[in-house]
Design an enzyme around this catalytic site. Structure first.
Site, PDB file in Angstrom:
ATOM      1  N   VAL A  14       0.818  -1.211   0.000  1.00  0.00           N
ATOM      2  CA  VAL A  14       0.000   0.000   0.000  1.00  0.00           C
ATOM      3  C   VAL A  14       0.853   1.264   0.000  1.00  0.00           C
ATOM      4  CG1 VAL A  14      -1.968  -1.110   1.096  1.00  0.00           C
ATOM      5  CG2 VAL A  14      -0.240   0.004   2.521  1.00  0.00           C
ATOM      6  N   LEU A  16       3.677   4.003   1.464  1.00  0.00           N
ATOM      7  CA  LEU A  16       3.853   4.584   2.799  1.00  0.00           C
ATOM      8  C   LEU A  16       2.591   5.328   3.209  1.00  0.00           C
ATOM      9  CD1 LEU A  16       7.520   5.886   3.012  1.00  0.00           C
ATOM     10  CD2 LEU A  16       6.471   3.970   4.182  1.00  0.00           C
ATOM     11  N   HIS A  17       1.546   4.573   3.480  1.00  0.00           N
ATOM     12  CA  HIS A  17       0.269   5.127   3.912  1.00  0.00           C
ATOM     13  C   HIS A  17      -0.133   4.445   5.207  1.00  0.00           C
ATOM     14  CE1 HIS A  17      -0.112   7.169   0.106  1.00  0.00           C
ATOM     15  NE2 HIS A  17       0.200   6.034  -0.496  1.00  0.00           N
ATOM     16  N   ALA A  18      -0.848   5.151   6.051  1.00  0.00           N
ATOM     17  CA  ALA A  18      -1.420   4.631   7.285  1.00  0.00           C
ATOM     18  C   ALA A  18      -0.438   3.811   8.124  1.00  0.00           C
ATOM     19  CB  ALA A  18      -2.698   3.879   6.996  1.00  0.00           C
ATOM     20  N   PRO A  20       1.929   1.411   7.500  1.00  0.00           N
ATOM     21  CA  PRO A  20       3.362   1.387   7.152  1.00  0.00           C
ATOM     22  C   PRO A  20       4.061   2.714   7.458  1.00  0.00           C
ATOM     23  CG  PRO A  20       2.078   0.386   5.409  1.00  0.00           C
ATOM     24  CD  PRO A  20       1.104   1.013   6.355  1.00  0.00           C
TER      25      PRO A  20
END
Length: 91
Positions: A14, A16-18, A20
């Site tokens: 995904v 570098l979102h949420a 991670p």
């Protein structure tokens, strides 16, 4: 004192979102040196800032560069590069 640099491909599916990004920024904030992260020629941002890291828009497979200066920077960047290359969203 020289600047340490690592270039790594984002391994999280995904990007570098949420989750991670949270895992990476927490690790970056915990190292004894200030770490910056950038994509290409863009201005580097504080790797310990969740908002700054998420604004990069780094997707899976994006090449990012992390940099730090000071004692312990080589070891810190080795650990952070390993984190970025792994799937931080995996259970």
């Amino acid at each position: 004192m020289s600047m340490a640099t690592r270039t790594v491909l984002i391994g999280s599916k995904v990007g570098l979102h949420a989750r991670p990004a949270a895992k990476f920024t927490q690790a970056a904030a915990a190292v004894p040196v200030a770490v910056q992260i950038a994509i290409g020629e863009s201005a580097p941002v504080d790797a310990g800032s969740m908002l700054a890291v998420m604004t990069l828009g780094a997707e899976f497979g994006t090449e990012v560069t992390i940099t730090a200066e000071g004692e312990g920077s080589e070891e810190a960047l080795d650990r952070l590069a390993d984190l970025l290359a792994s799937d931080l969203d995996a259970a």
